[in-house]
Write a protein that holds these residues in place. Structure first.
Motif, PDB file in Angstrom:
ATOM      1  N   MET A   1       0.839  -1.200   0.000  1.00  0.00           N
ATOM      2  CA  MET A   1       0.000   0.000   0.000  1.00  0.00           C
ATOM      3  C   MET A   1       0.872   1.248   0.000  1.00  0.00           C
ATOM      4  SD  MET A   1      -2.902   1.201   2.786  1.00  0.00           S
ATOM      5  CE  MET A   1      -3.998  -0.126   2.305  1.00  0.00           C
ATOM      6  N   THR A   2       0.436   2.257  -0.712  1.00  0.00           N
ATOM      7  CA  THR A   2       1.167   3.518  -0.757  1.00  0.00           C
ATOM      8  C   THR A   2       1.213   4.140   0.634  1.00  0.00           C
ATOM      9  OG1 THR A   2       0.409   3.929  -3.002  1.00  0.00           O
ATOM     10  CG2 THR A   2       1.260   5.800  -1.788  1.00  0.00           C
ATOM     11  N   PRO A   3       2.390   4.556   1.109  1.00  0.00           N
ATOM     12  CA  PRO A   3       2.459   5.199   2.422  1.00  0.00           C
ATOM     13  C   PRO A   3       1.578   6.445   2.474  1.00  0.00           C
ATOM     14  CG  PRO A   3       4.652   4.689   1.567  1.00  0.00           C
ATOM     15  CD  PRO A   3       3.700   4.464   0.459  1.00  0.00           C
ATOM     16  N   ASP A   4       0.943   6.619   3.623  1.00  0.00           N
ATOM     17  CA  ASP A   4       0.100   7.807   3.825  1.00  0.00           C
ATOM     18  C   ASP A   4      -0.846   8.034   2.653  1.00  0.00           C
ATOM     19  OD1 ASP A   4       1.428   8.476   6.277  1.00  0.00           O
ATOM     20  OD2 ASP A   4       3.082   9.227   5.093  1.00  0.00           O
ATOM     21  N   PRO A   5      -1.809   7.153   2.448  1.00  0.00           N
ATOM     22  CA  PRO A   5      -2.747   7.309   1.330  1.00  0.00           C
ATOM     23  C   PRO A   5      -3.472   8.652   1.382  1.00  0.00           C
ATOM     24  CG  PRO A   5      -2.988   5.152   2.330  1.00  0.00           C
ATOM     25  CD  PRO A   5      -2.092   5.936   3.236  1.00  0.00           C
ATOM     26  N   VAL A   6      -3.739   9.165   0.193  1.00  0.00           N
ATOM     27  CA  VAL A   6      -4.448  10.444   0.043  1.00  0.00           C
ATOM     28  C   VAL A   6      -5.671  10.206  -0.831  1.00  0.00           C
ATOM     29  CG1 VAL A   6      -4.300  12.750  -0.978  1.00  0.00           C
ATOM     30  CG2 VAL A   6      -2.369  11.846   0.340  1.00  0.00           C
ATOM     31  N   GLY A   7      -6.773  10.850  -0.488  1.00  0.00           N
ATOM     32  CA  GLY A   7      -7.969  10.827  -1.315  1.00  0.00           C
ATOM     33  C   GLY A   7      -8.297  12.225  -1.801  1.00  0.00           C
ATOM     34  N   LEU A   8      -9.161  12.316  -2.815  1.00  0.00           N
ATOM     35  CA  LEU A   8      -9.554  13.610  -3.375  1.00  0.00           C
ATOM     36  C   LEU A   8     -11.067  13.729  -3.356  1.00  0.00           C
ATOM     37  CD1 LEU A   8      -6.957  12.374  -5.101  1.00  0.00           C
ATOM     38  CD2 LEU A   8      -7.172  14.535  -6.305  1.00  0.00           C
ATOM     39  N   VAL A   9     -11.540  14.899  -2.974  1.00  0.00           N
ATOM     40  CA  VAL A   9     -12.979  15.192  -2.950  1.00  0.00           C
ATOM     41  C   VAL A   9     -13.248  16.355  -3.898  1.00  0.00           C
ATOM     42  CG1 VAL A   9     -14.929  15.974  -1.568  1.00  0.00           C
ATOM     43  CG2 VAL A   9     -13.258  14.392  -0.578  1.00  0.00           C
ATOM     44  N   LEU A  10     -14.063  16.109  -4.905  1.00  0.00           N
ATOM     45  CA  LEU A  10     -14.475  17.148  -5.845  1.00  0.00           C
ATOM     46  C   LEU A  10     -15.867  17.625  -5.445  1.00  0.00           C
ATOM     47  CD1 LEU A  10     -14.135  18.779  -8.494  1.00  0.00           C
ATOM     48  CD2 LEU A  10     -15.125  16.807  -9.689  1.00  0.00           C
ATOM     49  N   LEU A  11     -15.974  18.868  -5.047  1.00  0.00           N
ATOM     50  CA  LEU A  11     -17.257  19.431  -4.628  1.00  0.00           C
ATOM     51  C   LEU A  11     -17.992  19.954  -5.861  1.00  0.00           C
ATOM     52  CD1 LEU A  11     -16.141  21.306  -1.383  1.00  0.00           C
ATOM     53  CD2 LEU A  11     -17.103  19.005  -1.607  1.00  0.00           C
ATOM     54  N   ALA A  12     -19.081  19.265  -6.229  1.00  0.00           N
ATOM     55  CA  ALA A  12     -19.824  19.597  -7.443  1.00  0.00           C
ATOM     56  C   ALA A  12     -21.322  19.601  -7.164  1.00  0.00           C
ATOM     57  CB  ALA A  12     -19.491  18.597  -8.547  1.00  0.00           C
ATOM     58  N   ALA A  13     -21.692  20.116  -5.992  1.00  0.00           N
ATOM     59  CA  ALA A  13     -23.090  20.058  -5.565  1.00  0.00           C
ATOM     60  C   ALA A  13     -23.776  21.414  -5.512  1.00  0.00           C
ATOM     61  CB  ALA A  13     -23.186  19.399  -4.184  1.00  0.00           C
ATOM     62  N   GLY A  14     -23.008  22.502  -5.552  1.00  0.00           N
ATOM     63  CA  GLY A  14     -23.572  23.822  -5.302  1.00  0.00           C
ATOM     64  C   GLY A  14     -24.461  24.356  -6.410  1.00  0.00           C
ATOM     65  N   ARG A  15     -25.250  25.352  -6.033  1.00  0.00           N
ATOM     66  CA  ARG A  15     -26.200  25.945  -6.981  1.00  0.00           C
ATOM     67  C   ARG A  15     -25.574  27.017  -7.857  1.00  0.00           C
ATOM     68  NH1 ARG A  15     -30.852  27.281  -2.704  1.00  0.00           N
ATOM     69  NH2 ARG A  15     -28.983  27.646  -1.469  1.00  0.00           N
ATOM     70  N   GLY A  16     -24.522  27.662  -7.386  1.00  0.00           N
ATOM     71  CA  GLY A  16     -23.867  28.698  -8.189  1.00  0.00           C
ATOM     72  C   GLY A  16     -24.812  29.823  -8.550  1.00  0.00           C
ATOM     73  N   THR A  17     -25.490  30.379  -7.541  1.00  0.00           N
ATOM     74  CA  THR A  17     -26.564  31.344  -7.792  1.00  0.00           C
ATOM     75  C   THR A  17     -26.083  32.609  -8.483  1.00  0.00           C
ATOM     76  OG1 THR A  17     -26.260  32.138  -5.517  1.00  0.00           O
ATOM     77  CG2 THR A  17     -27.990  30.510  -5.899  1.00  0.00           C
ATOM     78  N   ARG A  18     -24.824  33.002  -8.278  1.00  0.00           N
ATOM     79  CA  ARG A  18     -24.332  34.229  -8.907  1.00  0.00           C
ATOM     80  C   ARG A  18     -24.147  34.070 -10.412  1.00  0.00           C
ATOM     81  NH1 ARG A  18     -19.179  36.139  -5.572  1.00  0.00           N
ATOM     82  NH2 ARG A  18     -19.029  33.907  -5.089  1.00  0.00           N
ATOM     83  N   PHE A  19     -24.138  32.835 -10.873  1.00  0.00           N
ATOM     84  CA  PHE A  19     -23.907  32.589 -12.294  1.00  0.00           C
ATOM     85  C   PHE A  19     -25.166  32.820 -13.128  1.00  0.00           C
ATOM     86  CE2 PHE A  19     -22.942  30.063 -16.083  1.00  0.00           C
ATOM     87  CZ  PHE A  19     -21.625  30.437 -16.321  1.00  0.00           C
ATOM     88  N   GLY A  20     -26.338  32.730 -12.499  1.00  0.00           N
ATOM     89  CA  GLY A  20     -27.590  32.883 -13.242  1.00  0.00           C
ATOM     90  C   GLY A  20     -28.443  31.638 -13.114  1.00  0.00           C
ATOM     91  N   ASP A  21     -29.421  31.510 -13.985  1.00  0.00           N
ATOM     92  CA  ASP A  21     -30.377  30.414 -13.889  1.00  0.00           C
ATOM     93  C   ASP A  21     -29.791  29.067 -14.323  1.00  0.00           C
ATOM     94  OD1 ASP A  21     -32.315  32.143 -12.981  1.00  0.00           O
ATOM     95  OD2 ASP A  21     -33.091  32.559 -14.994  1.00  0.00           O
ATOM     96  N   ALA A  22     -28.936  29.054 -15.306  1.00  0.00           N
ATOM     97  CA  ALA A  22     -28.371  27.798 -15.807  1.00  0.00           C
ATOM     98  C   ALA A  22     -27.349  27.246 -14.810  1.00  0.00           C
ATOM     99  CB  ALA A  22     -27.708  28.021 -17.154  1.00  0.00           C
ATOM    100  N   PRO A  23     -27.280  25.912 -14.658  1.00  0.00           N
ATOM    101  CA  PRO A  23     -26.290  25.325 -13.744  1.00  0.00           C
ATOM    102  C   PRO A  23     -24.869  25.708 -14.134  1.00  0.00           C
ATOM    103  CG  PRO A  23     -27.924  23.689 -14.392  1.00  0.00           C
ATOM    104  CD  PRO A  23     -28.143  24.886 -15.271  1.00  0.00           C
ATOM    105  N   LYS A  24     -24.166  26.342 -13.225  1.00  0.00           N
ATOM    106  CA  LYS A  24     -22.831  26.845 -13.521  1.00  0.00           C
ATOM    107  C   LYS A  24     -21.866  25.735 -13.929  1.00  0.00           C
ATOM    108  CE  LYS A  24     -20.235  28.118  -9.993  1.00  0.00           C
ATOM    109  NZ  LYS A  24     -19.592  28.922  -8.940  1.00  0.00           N
ATOM    110  N   LEU A  25     -21.902  24.621 -13.221  1.00  0.00           N
ATOM    111  CA  LEU A  25     -20.910  23.575 -13.463  1.00  0.00           C
ATOM    112  C   LEU A  25     -21.061  22.914 -14.823  1.00  0.00           C
ATOM    113  CD1 LEU A  25     -20.674  21.856  -9.970  1.00  0.00           C
ATOM    114  CD2 LEU A  25     -19.260  23.675 -10.931  1.00  0.00           C
ATOM    115  N   LEU A  26     -22.193  23.163 -15.484  1.00  0.00           N
ATOM    116  CA  LEU A  26     -22.419  22.601 -16.809  1.00  0.00           C
ATOM    117  C   LEU A  26     -22.066  23.575 -17.924  1.00  0.00           C
ATOM    118  CD1 LEU A  26     -25.839  20.845 -16.144  1.00  0.00           C
ATOM    119  CD2 LEU A  26     -23.539  19.863 -15.994  1.00  0.00           C
ATOM    120  N   ALA A  27     -21.687  24.793 -17.564  1.00  0.00           N
ATOM    121  CA  ALA A  27     -21.336  25.791 -18.572  1.00  0.00           C
ATOM    122  C   ALA A  27     -20.117  25.331 -19.373  1.00  0.00           C
ATOM    123  CB  ALA A  27     -21.038  27.129 -17.897  1.00  0.00           C
TER     124      ALA A  27
END
Length: 203
Positions: free
Chosen positions: A1-27
């Motif tokens: 096993m790799t010493p000191d394993p690391v994981g990654l968390v991608l936060l992709a749940a927000g509404r992005g209200t300042r971007f407008g009506d369309a989902p920001k993460l899909l732009a």
């Protein structure tokens, strides 16, 4: 096993209200949804397993991430703020992963090499810092690596629409990591900012 394993968390749940009506993460940025840029960078870093937390427009975001080697985890409480998504993502990582790199879905300019360097710095550090934070031009940016062993209780108590920044502000055991380029400071909040990236204004 790799010493000191690391994981990654991608936060992709927000509404992005300042971007407008369309989902920001899909732009669209250069022919890809914004969130896919961040996800592909996370995977290209080859730093550890990647969990993506979904919430707003989750079916569409899931489709935008199709074909990538991610674990997709829904957060039914995403509307309560970023803290809930952070907690859901951390809980979905392997228990052995003492370090967690937190990536934001609206930051498409973070290079894989920077993500990898955070993981390598954590593995090499003795003693382990509470966090490793990239710094560009004297400013702290993202992604941030969090030490789950040291910060577990504080992270569990987070509420609202804030991440781990307030937890780290007064600590002396945070390692600041020099970052080349401004990608660690660029998050897309408005259509105008997205158009600027498409023109190459951030270069």
């Amino acid at each position: 096993m790799t010493p000191d394993p690391v994981g990654l968390v991608l936060l992709a749940a927000g509404r992005g209200t300042r971007f407008g009506d369309a989902p920001k993460l899909l732009a669209d940025l250069d022919g890809k949804p914004l969130v896919r840029h961040a996800a592909e960078a996370a995977l290209a870093a080859e730093a550890g397993p990647v969990v993506a937390v979904l919430g707003h427009a989750q079916d569409s975001v899931r489709a935008a991430l199709a074909g990538l080697d991610l674990r997709l985890v829904p957060n039914p409480r995403y509307a309560d703020g970023l803290a809930t998504s952070l907690q859901v993502g951390l809980a979905a990582l392997p228990e052995a992963a003492g370090g967690a790199i937190i990536l934001l879905g609206d930051m498409p300019c973070v290079p894989p090499g920077l993500i990898r360097s955070l993981a390598d710095a954590f593995r090499a550090a003795a003693p382990k810092p509470a966090a490793i934070v990239p710094v560009c031009g004297g400013r702290r940016g993202n992604p941030v690596l969090l030490n789950r062993r040291i910060l577990a209780d504080d992270l569990a108590r987070l509420t609202g629409d804030r991440g781990a920044g307030p937890l780290l502000a007064g600590r002396t055991d945070v390692l600041e990591w020099p970052a080349d380029g401004s990608g660690v400071l660029i998050d897309v909040d408005t259509p105008e900012m997205l158009k600027g990236l498409a023109r190459g204004d951030s270069a």
